[in-house]
Design a protein around this motif. Sequence first.
Motif, mmCIF file in Angstrom:
data_model
loop_
_atom_site.group_PDB
_atom_site.id
_atom_site.type_symbol
_atom_site.label_atom_id
_atom_site.label_comp_id
_atom_site.label_asym_id
_atom_site.label_seq_id
_atom_site.Cartn_x
_atom_site.Cartn_y
_atom_site.Cartn_z
ATOM 1 N N THR A 27 4.793 -2.850 -1.969
ATOM 2 C CA THR A 27 5.112 -3.000 -3.521
ATOM 3 C C THR A 27 3.790 -3.723 -4.415
ATOM 4 O OG1 THR A 27 7.462 -3.830 -2.848
ATOM 5 C CG2 THR A 27 6.620 -4.511 -5.054
ATOM 6 N N GLU A 28 3.182 -4.395 -3.544
ATOM 7 C CA GLU A 28 1.654 -4.810 -3.774
ATOM 8 C C GLU A 28 0.901 -3.708 -4.217
ATOM 9 O OE1 GLU A 28 0.261 -7.625 -1.217
ATOM 10 O OE2 GLU A 28 1.582 -9.384 -1.955
ATOM 11 N N LEU A 29 1.113 -2.596 -3.639
ATOM 12 C CA LEU A 29 -0.045 -1.361 -3.984
ATOM 13 C C LEU A 29 0.363 -1.003 -5.108
ATOM 14 C CD1 LEU A 29 0.445 0.385 -0.283
ATOM 15 C CD2 LEU A 29 -1.629 -0.946 -1.327
ATOM 16 N N ALA A 30 1.583 -1.091 -5.967
ATOM 17 C CA ALA A 30 1.626 -0.452 -7.238
ATOM 18 C C ALA A 30 1.332 -1.463 -8.477
ATOM 19 C CB ALA A 30 3.365 -0.504 -7.309
ATOM 20 N N ALA A 31 0.326 -2.432 -8.098
ATOM 21 C CA ALA A 31 -0.377 -2.908 -9.289
ATOM 22 C C ALA A 31 -0.671 -2.074 -10.365
ATOM 23 C CB ALA A 31 -1.392 -3.905 -8.773
ATOM 24 N N PRO A 32 -0.399 -2.535 -11.631
ATOM 25 C CA PRO A 32 -0.562 -1.483 -12.706
ATOM 26 C C PRO A 32 -2.131 -1.337 -12.909
ATOM 27 C CG PRO A 32 0.934 -3.203 -13.293
ATOM 28 C CD PRO A 32 0.428 -3.670 -12.014
ATOM 29 N N ASP A 54 -5.443 10.574 -2.395
ATOM 30 C CA ASP A 54 -5.832 10.465 -1.148
ATOM 31 C C ASP A 54 -4.769 9.482 -0.560
ATOM 32 O OD1 ASP A 54 -6.980 9.402 1.113
ATOM 33 O OD2 ASP A 54 -8.794 8.715 0.418
ATOM 34 N N PRO A 55 -4.036 9.812 0.486
ATOM 35 C CA PRO A 55 -3.027 8.885 1.055
ATOM 36 C C PRO A 55 -3.383 7.654 1.835
ATOM 37 C CG PRO A 55 -2.762 11.219 1.762
ATOM 38 C CD PRO A 55 -4.040 11.082 1.094
ATOM 39 N N VAL A 56 -4.736 7.722 2.068
ATOM 40 C CA VAL A 56 -5.520 6.203 2.772
ATOM 41 C C VAL A 56 -5.526 5.495 1.771
ATOM 42 C CG1 VAL A 56 -7.188 5.404 3.966
ATOM 43 C CG2 VAL A 56 -6.417 7.713 4.729
ATOM 44 N N GLU A 57 -6.071 5.916 0.251
ATOM 45 C CA GLU A 57 -6.175 4.881 -0.756
ATOM 46 C C GLU A 57 -4.885 4.371 -1.117
ATOM 47 O OE1 GLU A 57 -7.383 5.289 -5.551
ATOM 48 O OE2 GLU A 57 -8.060 6.982 -4.138
ATOM 49 N N LEU A 58 -3.853 5.065 -0.929
ATOM 50 C CA LEU A 58 -2.566 4.424 -1.353
ATOM 51 C C LEU A 58 -1.971 3.311 -0.521
ATOM 52 C CD1 LEU A 58 -0.622 7.489 -2.825
ATOM 53 C CD2 LEU A 58 -2.515 6.129 -4.021
ATOM 54 N N ASP A 59 -2.425 3.456 0.718
ATOM 55 C CA ASP A 59 -2.119 2.629 1.598
ATOM 56 C C ASP A 59 -3.047 2.636 2.943
ATOM 57 O OD1 ASP A 59 -0.969 0.935 3.611
ATOM 58 O OD2 ASP A 59 0.992 1.353 3.306
ATOM 59 N N PRO A 60 -4.021 1.455 3.267
ATOM 60 C CA PRO A 60 -4.940 1.626 4.219
ATOM 61 C C PRO A 60 -4.244 2.010 5.697
ATOM 62 C CG PRO A 60 -4.969 -0.312 3.332
ATOM 63 C CD PRO A 60 -4.036 0.353 2.546
ATOM 64 N N ARG A 61 -3.087 1.524 5.795
ATOM 65 C CA ARG A 61 -2.287 1.837 7.192
ATOM 66 C C ARG A 61 -2.254 3.069 7.362
ATOM 67 N NH1 ARG A 61 2.806 -1.912 6.498
ATOM 68 N NH2 ARG A 61 2.648 -0.750 4.292
ATOM 69 N N LEU A 179 5.113 4.784 -6.101
ATOM 70 C CA LEU A 179 4.343 3.571 -6.472
ATOM 71 C C LEU A 179 3.050 3.910 -7.485
ATOM 72 C CD1 LEU A 179 5.261 1.378 -3.400
ATOM 73 C CD2 LEU A 179 5.966 0.925 -5.476
ATOM 74 N N ARG A 180 2.410 4.455 -7.042
ATOM 75 C CA ARG A 180 1.183 5.034 -7.497
ATOM 76 C C ARG A 180 1.436 5.786 -8.883
ATOM 77 N NH1 ARG A 180 -4.347 5.137 -6.343
ATOM 78 N NH2 ARG A 180 -5.455 6.278 -7.635
ATOM 79 N N LEU A 181 2.449 6.835 -8.823
ATOM 80 C CA LEU A 181 2.545 7.364 -10.011
ATOM 81 C C LEU A 181 3.541 6.593 -10.962
ATOM 82 C CD1 LEU A 181 4.089 10.608 -8.253
ATOM 83 C CD2 LEU A 181 2.061 10.437 -9.865
ATOM 84 N N SER A 182 4.364 5.615 -10.804
ATOM 85 C CA SER A 182 4.923 4.749 -11.711
ATOM 86 C C SER A 182 4.097 3.785 -12.332
ATOM 87 C CB SER A 182 6.094 3.984 -10.905
ATOM 88 O OG SER A 182 5.564 3.274 -9.883
ATOM 89 N N ILE A 194 12.499 6.994 -10.987
ATOM 90 C CA ILE A 194 12.525 7.963 -9.838
ATOM 91 C C ILE A 194 12.053 7.133 -8.692
ATOM 92 C CG2 ILE A 194 11.182 9.802 -8.905
ATOM 93 C CD1 ILE A 194 10.933 11.091 -11.539
ATOM 94 N N ARG A 195 11.274 6.175 -8.904
ATOM 95 C CA ARG A 195 10.581 5.358 -7.757
ATOM 96 C C ARG A 195 11.716 4.463 -7.235
ATOM 97 N NH1 ARG A 195 7.922 0.733 -10.059
ATOM 98 N NH2 ARG A 195 9.949 0.164 -10.055
ATOM 99 N N GLU A 196 12.239 3.928 -8.305
ATOM 100 C CA GLU A 196 13.546 2.998 -7.784
ATOM 101 C C GLU A 196 14.608 3.361 -6.994
ATOM 102 O OE1 GLU A 196 16.579 0.021 -10.203
ATOM 103 O OE2 GLU A 196 15.119 0.844 -11.071
ATOM 104 N N ARG A 197 14.901 4.683 -7.539
ATOM 105 C CA ARG A 197 15.892 5.338 -6.854
ATOM 106 C C ARG A 197 15.639 5.840 -5.403
ATOM 107 N NH1 ARG A 197 19.000 8.915 -11.717
ATOM 108 N NH2 ARG A 197 19.289 7.062 -13.070
ATOM 109 N N VAL A 198 14.577 6.593 -5.504
ATOM 110 C CA VAL A 198 14.214 7.193 -3.994
ATOM 111 C C VAL A 198 13.893 6.191 -3.044
ATOM 112 C CG1 VAL A 198 12.219 8.472 -2.963
ATOM 113 C CG2 VAL A 198 13.274 9.195 -5.331
ATOM 114 N N MET A 199 13.448 4.973 -3.300
ATOM 115 C CA MET A 199 13.148 3.787 -2.431
ATOM 116 C C MET A 199 14.402 3.152 -2.093
ATOM 117 S SD MET A 199 9.473 2.266 -3.749
ATOM 118 C CE MET A 199 9.422 1.111 -2.414
ATOM 119 N N ALA A 200 15.521 3.423 -2.736
ATOM 120 C CA ALA A 200 16.741 2.570 -2.587
ATOM 121 C C ALA A 200 17.504 3.806 -1.858
ATOM 122 C CB ALA A 200 17.512 2.739 -3.707
#
Length: 366
Positions: A27-32, A54-61, A179-182, A194-200
Motif C-alpha cells: 500500500t505504501e508503494l501507492a504514494a501519490p 519496470d516491475p522492480v521500480e514498483l516493488d523492489p522485492r 497501485l501505480r496506475l491509481s 479498479i484497484r480496490e476491486r481487484v485487490m479485494a
Amino acid sequence: MVIAAAAPCSASPPPAIEAVSASTAVTELAAPAPASDAQCATVHGQEVCSATYDPVELDPRVEEVPVGHPGQRAGVGRHYACYPAVAARWNGQLLVHLVGTWGNPASSHGLAELACSLGFAAVAPMYKNLQDARAVCGADSLCYEGMRREVLYGGDTGPDPIQVDAANSLVHRLDTLLLRLSARERRFAPWAVIRERVMARDLSAVVVSGHSQGAGHALVLARDHEVARVIMLGGLTDRLRSGTAEHAAVDWVAAWQSNSKTPAARLWGYNHSDDKIVILSHLQANYAALGVGEKECPFSEAGDYPLACRRVRATAARCAPTEAHVSVVQRRFGGDGSPCNLDGSDVSNAATWQFLLLAPLQATDG
C-alpha cells in the motif's frame, strides 16, 4: 468493471493472495506522484493513453524476468497498461492480458491496445514466464495445476525449476501495477475503483485473456474467481502425452467445469490450424473438457462471426508452426509470399479481437 511434480491443490485461492495484496508494504508503494507516466495517441480511431512500467521500480522485492528465447534474450520484461483518454468512454471493464512463455507485455499488447480503443481499461503484467507447463510437468498430471498456481499466487505448489514467492506472484505484480496506475494516472479516475476491486479479488467485471501458456493461467484464475470472460489465444496447451494418439486431459482441465466459479459459457478461443505447439485435435479435446461451446468458425478478417461462435480457427495454410502459434496475437500478419509472416501486414486481427471482447453472452450462461 471488466478488469492467452506437484501436490494437488484445491480450487479456492491460497491465503497468500490476500496476505500480500493487503500488506502495508504494498500500500505504501501507492504514494501519490504529481506526473503521469502515460502518453496518448490515436488508436483505431480513438484517443488511448498507454505506458510501460519496470516491475522492480514498483516493488523492489519483485525480480526482473528476461524475455525472448533463451538463445536470443531481448532484455527484461515490463508491464503494460492503457486506458481511454476520455474517462467517460470507460465501459466499466478491465482487460487483464497474460503473455505466453518468454513473452514481453511491453512489445506484445495489441489486444490490450485495441480493448482500450473500445472503452476498456487494460493491463498486461510481466510475470515469471520462463518455463512452460509441458516441459516442466511432462506426464505428471497433478504438476500442471501446482505449477500454474505457484506462478499465479506464489508458494511452493510446483516443482523445480518453478520458484515463485508471494511477492513475485502474478497477482502481486498485478496489484503493484494497479497501485501505480491509481496513484499517477489521475486523469483516468476509474483506476482507483479498479484497484480496490481487484485487490479485494472481485474480478466479476474482469476479462482475462492469455496467449499460449498465458491461456492456462487465465483459466486457473477464472476457475478460482468469477470473471466476466476468458479469451484463449493459441491455447490451451496442457495435455498429457502430447503428440500421441493416447493424449489425455490433465487433472485440472478435466475437473475445470465442476470446480470453476466462472461458467463455461464465458469461454472463447482463437487458434490456427497450422499450430503444432497446440495440436488441433488436442485443443479440441481440451475445449470439450472445459465446456467451450461447440460452434467453430473459420477466421474472417471482417470479424463477421455468428453470435454463437465460441471457437475461431484460422484454416491451414502451410504456415510454420511457430508463426501460426504467434499469428493470433499479432496486430497484422501475412505477406511477401507467407500467409503467416509475422512481419507482414496483409491480414488484421482487429475485427476478430473485437468479436472476442464484445460478443454477447448467450442465454445458456448461468
